[in-house]
Design an enzyme around this catalytic site. Sequence first.
Site, mmCIF file in Angstrom:
data_model
loop_
_atom_site.group_PDB
_atom_site.id
_atom_site.type_symbol
_atom_site.label_atom_id
_atom_site.label_comp_id
_atom_site.label_asym_id
_atom_site.label_seq_id
_atom_site.Cartn_x
_atom_site.Cartn_y
_atom_site.Cartn_z
ATOM 1 N N TRP A 160 53.593 -17.456 -19.154
ATOM 2 C CA TRP A 160 53.704 -16.096 -18.637
ATOM 3 C C TRP A 160 55.194 -15.772 -18.448
ATOM 4 O O TRP A 160 55.921 -16.584 -17.857
ATOM 5 C CB TRP A 160 52.940 -16.037 -17.307
ATOM 6 C CG TRP A 160 53.003 -14.754 -16.567
ATOM 7 C CD1 TRP A 160 52.772 -13.503 -17.069
ATOM 8 C CD2 TRP A 160 53.299 -14.588 -15.179
ATOM 9 N NE1 TRP A 160 52.895 -12.573 -16.071
ATOM 10 C CE2 TRP A 160 53.215 -13.215 -14.897
ATOM 11 C CE3 TRP A 160 53.609 -15.469 -14.145
ATOM 12 C CZ2 TRP A 160 53.448 -12.693 -13.633
ATOM 13 C CZ3 TRP A 160 53.830 -14.950 -12.884
ATOM 14 C CH2 TRP A 160 53.748 -13.579 -12.639
ATOM 15 N N ASP A 210 48.984 -23.324 -11.296
ATOM 16 C CA ASP A 210 48.917 -21.878 -11.101
ATOM 17 C C ASP A 210 47.470 -21.497 -11.392
ATOM 18 O O ASP A 210 46.995 -21.719 -12.508
ATOM 19 C CB ASP A 210 49.891 -21.206 -12.086
ATOM 20 C CG ASP A 210 49.940 -19.695 -11.900
ATOM 21 O OD1 ASP A 210 49.255 -19.177 -11.006
ATOM 22 O OD2 ASP A 210 50.672 -19.040 -12.670
ATOM 23 N N LYS A 227 43.298 -10.884 -9.467
ATOM 24 C CA LYS A 227 42.303 -10.588 -10.504
ATOM 25 C C LYS A 227 40.885 -10.826 -10.023
ATOM 26 O O LYS A 227 40.007 -10.011 -10.257
ATOM 27 C CB LYS A 227 42.572 -11.442 -11.740
ATOM 28 C CG LYS A 227 43.624 -10.875 -12.666
ATOM 29 C CD LYS A 227 45.009 -11.227 -12.300
ATOM 30 C CE LYS A 227 46.000 -10.709 -13.328
ATOM 31 N NZ LYS A 227 47.372 -10.998 -12.961
HETATM 32 C C1 LMR Z 1 50.063 -10.124 -16.567
HETATM 33 O O1 LMR Z 1 50.376 -11.220 -17.030
HETATM 34 O O2 LMR Z 1 49.967 -9.102 -17.256
HETATM 35 C C2 LMR Z 1 49.755 -10.011 -15.095
HETATM 36 O O3 LMR Z 1 49.814 -11.266 -14.508
HETATM 37 C C3 LMR Z 1 50.573 -8.993 -14.398
HETATM 38 C C4 LMR Z 1 52.012 -9.356 -14.250
HETATM 39 O O4 LMR Z 1 52.518 -9.284 -13.120
HETATM 40 O O5 LMR Z 1 52.685 -9.680 -15.237
#
Ligand code: LMR
Length: 396
Positions: free
Chosen positions: A129, A210, A245
């Site tokens: 991420w 996570d 979520k």
């Molecule tokens: C995402 O990955 O789109 C979500 O977790 C929102 C974010 O804060 O990036």
Amino acid sequence: MFEKLETLPPDPILGLSVAFREDPSPDKVDLSVGVYRDRGGVTPVMSVVQEAERALIDAQVTKVYLPPAGAPGFRETIFSLVLGDAAATLRPRASVIQAPGGCGALRLGAELINRAVPAATIHLSDPSWPNHAPLLTGGGLRVERYPYYDSAGHRLTLQPMLDALSGAAPGSLVLLQASCHNPTGVDPDREQWRAILDVVAARRLVPFFDIAYQGLGDDLDTDAWIIRESARRLPEMLVAVSCSKNFGLYRERTGALLFIGTDIAHARAVESQANKAARSMYSMPPGHGGLIVERVLGDATLRARWQAELAVMAGRLRSLRAALAQGMAEARPGVDTSWLVRQRGMFSLLGLRPEAVRSLREEHHLYMGLDSRVNIAGLSEDNVARVARLVAPHLE
Ligand code: LMR
């Protein structure tokens, strides 16, 4: 003083949502930010959350400060949700700190690690991420990457991952997403997880889990299995929990940092350090979301209804995955799209080139990350066939 600061480009995920909102096209589809949407494209307040929230407001007599570690009831219920049957045994040697969302928990975890080992190294999956690295380096950690994803096969690269972790310095940390990996949708199966834990244990690495999608992959227990297995096998670990979520509490910034250590003294010391770190950043977490979660999880009827609502959301994600895979396969016979169905959670990487992603946005108002990450929950039964037809010609 501030004239030296340059304007930064928009956030790669949140910036797309802003662009989407400004797009006047009636055909626009937002597959960018990871939020659940219903058939009408709305991110609903879960009905059980609405009910708990009303009851909370009716019963509320004060908005006085919470302790730095957050609402005591929330801390206990969230620990039990993540650790399941193992919670009661583990709780004495654990610390639980409510945090402002999963992001807050990750950042607080980084601050805590940095207090124990300044500038410690944490190993992140490649890809991960996009906000993981900024949150962790912002807390003083150094980031290294381990291979995770084979983009041609849309699957885990287990052996390269194990090889990289086998070379990691003892005592360094490894960030592992418990389920519904963001951005790939690829999770290790249990045998693969066991092999990963073998290396983590042998190298004396410390896992930082996570968990942001518990209940949105397979079910609440399956999605948290690796955390429980690690707690059984390893002496210490951290967990960042998000309720954004699975409770739909996005803007309420509701999450927790869990630490499991070897004994009560260890857990107490860590909790006191985390409290101090929280106090120096934001003093204490916002209360509202945590109090809602506490009500839902603490009441057998509300909890059962929440679980049922969550299971419907997870089932819908799986059927949208199947519909997208089928639509793309029909538009491109001979191209394998079955990987989409094997993956879990909100995200998958379609494997499109950035030029294709840009042209889908500019010509067809289809919004996804430049790495072609799509939020499956942004699809609907009404637009999935069109999205499949638009995307299919660009599949590699
Ligand atoms: C995402 O990955 O789109 C979500 O977790 C929102 C974010 O804060 O990036």
